[in-house]
Design a protein around this motif. Structure first.
Motif, PDB file in Angstrom:
ATOM      1  N   THR A   1       0.827  -1.195   0.000  1.00  0.00           N
ATOM      2  CA  THR A   1       0.000   0.000   0.000  1.00  0.00           C
ATOM      3  C   THR A   1       0.864   1.249   0.000  1.00  0.00           C
ATOM      4  O   THR A   1       2.005   1.250   0.483  1.00  0.00           O
ATOM      5  CB  THR A   1      -0.963   0.026   1.208  1.00  0.00           C
ATOM      6  N   ASP A   2       0.316   2.297  -0.576  1.00  0.00           N
ATOM      7  CA  ASP A   2       0.940   3.615  -0.602  1.00  0.00           C
ATOM      8  C   ASP A   2      -0.142   4.595  -1.022  1.00  0.00           C
ATOM      9  O   ASP A   2      -1.202   4.183  -1.507  1.00  0.00           O
ATOM     10  CB  ASP A   2       2.121   3.643  -1.589  1.00  0.00           C
ATOM     11  N   ARG A   3       0.145   5.879  -0.848  1.00  0.00           N
ATOM     12  CA  ARG A   3      -0.850   6.876  -1.273  1.00  0.00           C
ATOM     13  C   ARG A   3      -0.700   7.211  -2.750  1.00  0.00           C
ATOM     14  O   ARG A   3      -1.534   7.936  -3.305  1.00  0.00           O
ATOM     15  CB  ARG A   3      -0.739   8.142  -0.433  1.00  0.00           C
ATOM     16  N   VAL A   4       0.355   6.724  -3.387  1.00  0.00           N
ATOM     17  CA  VAL A   4       0.545   6.911  -4.832  1.00  0.00           C
ATOM     18  C   VAL A   4       0.689   5.536  -5.464  1.00  0.00           C
ATOM     19  O   VAL A   4       1.071   4.561  -4.812  1.00  0.00           O
ATOM     20  CB  VAL A   4       1.788   7.774  -5.132  1.00  0.00           C
ATOM     21  N   PRO A   5       0.366   5.396  -6.772  1.00  0.00           N
ATOM     22  CA  PRO A   5       0.413   4.075  -7.419  1.00  0.00           C
ATOM     23  C   PRO A   5       1.810   3.452  -7.363  1.00  0.00           C
ATOM     24  O   PRO A   5       2.833   4.140  -7.320  1.00  0.00           O
ATOM     25  CB  PRO A   5      -0.006   4.382  -8.862  1.00  0.00           C
ATOM     26  N   PHE A   6       1.839   2.137  -7.398  1.00  0.00           N
ATOM     27  CA  PHE A   6       3.103   1.407  -7.435  1.00  0.00           C
ATOM     28  C   PHE A   6       3.738   1.598  -8.810  1.00  0.00           C
ATOM     29  O   PHE A   6       3.097   1.358  -9.833  1.00  0.00           O
ATOM     30  CB  PHE A   6       2.864  -0.083  -7.177  1.00  0.00           C
ATOM     31  N   PRO A   7       4.992   2.028  -8.870  1.00  0.00           N
ATOM     32  CA  PRO A   7       5.642   2.228 -10.172  1.00  0.00           C
ATOM     33  C   PRO A   7       5.853   0.899 -10.895  1.00  0.00           C
ATOM     34  O   PRO A   7       6.342  -0.069 -10.309  1.00  0.00           O
ATOM     35  CB  PRO A   7       6.987   2.865  -9.804  1.00  0.00           C
ATOM     36  N   GLY A   8       5.478   0.832 -12.131  1.00  0.00           N
ATOM     37  CA  GLY A   8       5.680  -0.397 -12.897  1.00  0.00           C
ATOM     38  C   GLY A   8       4.674  -1.466 -12.527  1.00  0.00           C
ATOM     39  O   GLY A   8       3.564  -1.198 -12.057  1.00  0.00           O
ATOM     40  N   THR A   9       5.091  -2.700 -12.722  1.00  0.00           N
ATOM     41  CA  THR A   9       4.214  -3.855 -12.495  1.00  0.00           C
ATOM     42  C   THR A   9       4.307  -4.326 -11.049  1.00  0.00           C
ATOM     43  O   THR A   9       5.400  -4.472 -10.503  1.00  0.00           O
ATOM     44  CB  THR A   9       4.619  -5.012 -13.428  1.00  0.00           C
ATOM     45  N   VAL A  10       3.161  -4.562 -10.444  1.00  0.00           N
ATOM     46  CA  VAL A  10       3.139  -5.115  -9.090  1.00  0.00           C
ATOM     47  C   VAL A  10       3.731  -6.524  -9.138  1.00  0.00           C
ATOM     48  O   VAL A  10       3.379  -7.317 -10.007  1.00  0.00           O
ATOM     49  CB  VAL A  10       1.697  -5.155  -8.542  1.00  0.00           C
ATOM     50  N   PRO A  11       4.653  -6.856  -8.237  1.00  0.00           N
ATOM     51  CA  PRO A  11       5.290  -8.179  -8.277  1.00  0.00           C
ATOM     52  C   PRO A  11       4.274  -9.315  -8.212  1.00  0.00           C
ATOM     53  O   PRO A  11       3.233  -9.212  -7.553  1.00  0.00           O
ATOM     54  CB  PRO A  11       6.186  -8.174  -7.047  1.00  0.00           C
ATOM     55  N   GLU A  12       4.605 -10.396  -8.896  1.00  0.00           N
ATOM     56  CA  GLU A  12       3.743 -11.573  -8.892  1.00  0.00           C
ATOM     57  C   GLU A  12       3.597 -12.103  -7.475  1.00  0.00           C
ATOM     58  O   GLU A  12       4.573 -12.205  -6.731  1.00  0.00           O
ATOM     59  CB  GLU A  12       4.344 -12.652  -9.796  1.00  0.00           C
ATOM     60  N   GLY A  13       2.369 -12.418  -7.107  1.00  0.00           N
ATOM     61  CA  GLY A  13       2.099 -12.918  -5.771  1.00  0.00           C
ATOM     62  C   GLY A  13       1.780 -11.835  -4.757  1.00  0.00           C
ATOM     63  O   GLY A  13       1.441 -12.141  -3.614  1.00  0.00           O
ATOM     64  N   ALA A  14       1.900 -10.563  -5.162  1.00  0.00           N
ATOM     65  CA  ALA A  14       1.579  -9.442  -4.283  1.00  0.00           C
ATOM     66  C   ALA A  14       0.347  -8.723  -4.803  1.00  0.00           C
ATOM     67  O   ALA A  14      -0.007  -8.821  -5.985  1.00  0.00           O
ATOM     68  CB  ALA A  14       2.752  -8.461  -4.199  1.00  0.00           C
ATOM     69  N   SER A  15      -0.323  -7.990  -3.919  1.00  0.00           N
ATOM     70  CA  SER A  15      -1.441  -7.141  -4.320  1.00  0.00           C
ATOM     71  C   SER A  15      -1.178  -5.737  -3.812  1.00  0.00           C
ATOM     72  O   SER A  15      -0.445  -5.539  -2.835  1.00  0.00           O
ATOM     73  CB  SER A  15      -2.760  -7.666  -3.747  1.00  0.00           C
ATOM     74  N   PHE A  16      -1.750  -4.754  -4.497  1.00  0.00           N
ATOM     75  CA  PHE A  16      -1.506  -3.355  -4.153  1.00  0.00           C
ATOM     76  C   PHE A  16      -2.827  -2.630  -3.981  1.00  0.00           C
ATOM     77  O   PHE A  16      -3.767  -2.840  -4.749  1.00  0.00           O
ATOM     78  CB  PHE A  16      -0.678  -2.660  -5.233  1.00  0.00           C
ATOM     79  N   ALA A  17      -2.896  -1.756  -2.966  1.00  0.00           N
ATOM     80  CA  ALA A  17      -4.077  -0.922  -2.750  1.00  0.00           C
ATOM     81  C   ALA A  17      -3.644   0.492  -2.401  1.00  0.00           C
ATOM     82  O   ALA A  17      -2.734   0.687  -1.576  1.00  0.00           O
ATOM     83  CB  ALA A  17      -4.931  -1.493  -1.618  1.00  0.00           C
ATOM     84  N   LEU A  18      -4.268   1.479  -3.030  1.00  0.00           N
ATOM     85  CA  LEU A  18      -4.028   2.869  -2.669  1.00  0.00           C
ATOM     86  C   LEU A  18      -4.659   3.161  -1.315  1.00  0.00           C
ATOM     87  O   LEU A  18      -5.810   2.793  -1.063  1.00  0.00           O
ATOM     88  CB  LEU A  18      -4.640   3.801  -3.712  1.00  0.00           C
TER      89      LEU A  18
END
Length: 280
Positions: A35-52
């Motif tokens: 998580t972060d307040r700004v998007p993850f740069p590039g592709t989110v690593p395989e096996g991980a999930s991202f949320a703003l």
């Protein structure tokens, strides 16, 4: 290769250190919630999930932390800024993360900083229980974070590892970093051990000085690294010929361990004296 039994939440995942940890830990098979307040740069690593998410949003952070066994808290303002900029993410946001750790019975691995002790002089040798002497509002927020961790251990049994990170950059860039440099590899291994170690010891909260195996690192001594089974392996020493003497030439910055942060907005006519209780 050991992996955590429960998912790991990484805040500040879009920052330089967060991106490195996300990619390396995901590559080791860790189940990561980023998580972060700004998007993850590039592709989110395989096996991980991202949320703003914003660190001021306590309800969102509680939802993200559900089921996690460790929180790697690298989010927040990461450099010296005015107090009003720091207070939201670094104070209120830290409270939200500790509340999540309390509810989930998770361990907190907190990215603290050498700036918690920045106004100790460079001739001093510090242990993990030496007096906090922050060198700005950023360092003050990290000192507050360590105190909050101790409160949550004493009152709620939340374990914490405080990583007092020195200068974590791809390579050292000046004379001070010949002492304080902390390689990405050493940070990665420290985060691994901080997460995977069976316990943080009888005191619940431990400090680990975040510096590589640098010959010039004579300022920081005793800490909790043996409890979690970590030692640095990298070194800044190969850069000594090019960086020796490459200083700021600012007398305040060069006197104190915190370097340039000590000189920011400095208004004393003379450098602050070393307090008697700081001498060891």
């Amino acid at each position: 290769m050991d992996i955590p039994q429960r998912p790991v939440l990484l805040t500040g995942a879009s920052g330089a250190l967060g991106q490195m940890l996300a990619r390396e830990l995901a590559g080791r098979g860790w189940k990561l919630l980023l998580t972060d307040r700004v998007p993850f740069p590039g592709t989110v690593p395989e096996g991980a999930s991202f949320a703003l998410a914003d660190l001021n949003d306590g309800a969102m952070l509680l939802r993200l932390a559900e089921g996690c066994g460790t929180i790697l808290h690298f989010g927040g303002v990461s450099v010296e800024q005015p107090f009003e900029t720091v207070i939201g993410p670094n104070i209120r946001g830290l409270y939200h993360m500790y509340e999540a750790a309390r509810r989930e019975k998770a361990r907190m691995v907190f990215a603290s900083s050498n700036h918690t002790i920045g106004f100790h002089e460079r001739g001093e040798v510090l242990d993990d229980d030496s007096y906090l002497r922050p060198d700005g509002y950023y360092g003050l927020s990290k000192a507050y974070g360590e105190l909050m961790g101790r409160l949550y251990w004493d009152k709620h049994g939340v374990e914490s590892v405080f990583l007092r990170i020195g200068s974590c950059t791809p390579k050292p860039i000046d004379d001070r970093m010949l002492a304080t440099w902390f390689s990405y590899g050493d940070l990665l291994r420290l985060v691994e051990r901080s997460t995977l170690a069976p316990s943080t010891g009888k005191h619940g909260c431990i400090v680990v000085w975040g510096a590589s195996k640098n010959k010039r690192m004579t300022w920081w001594r005793k800490d909790g690294r043996q409890i979690i089974g970590w030692e640095p392996t990298d070194s800044a020493d190969a850069h000594t010929p090019e960086l020796d003497g490459k200083t700021s030439f600012n007398p305040v910055a060069e006197r104190y361990q915190g370097g340039g942060y000590c000189g920011m907005d400095y208004s004393r006519a003379t450098p602050a004296p070393v307090a008697q209780f700081d001498k060891k």
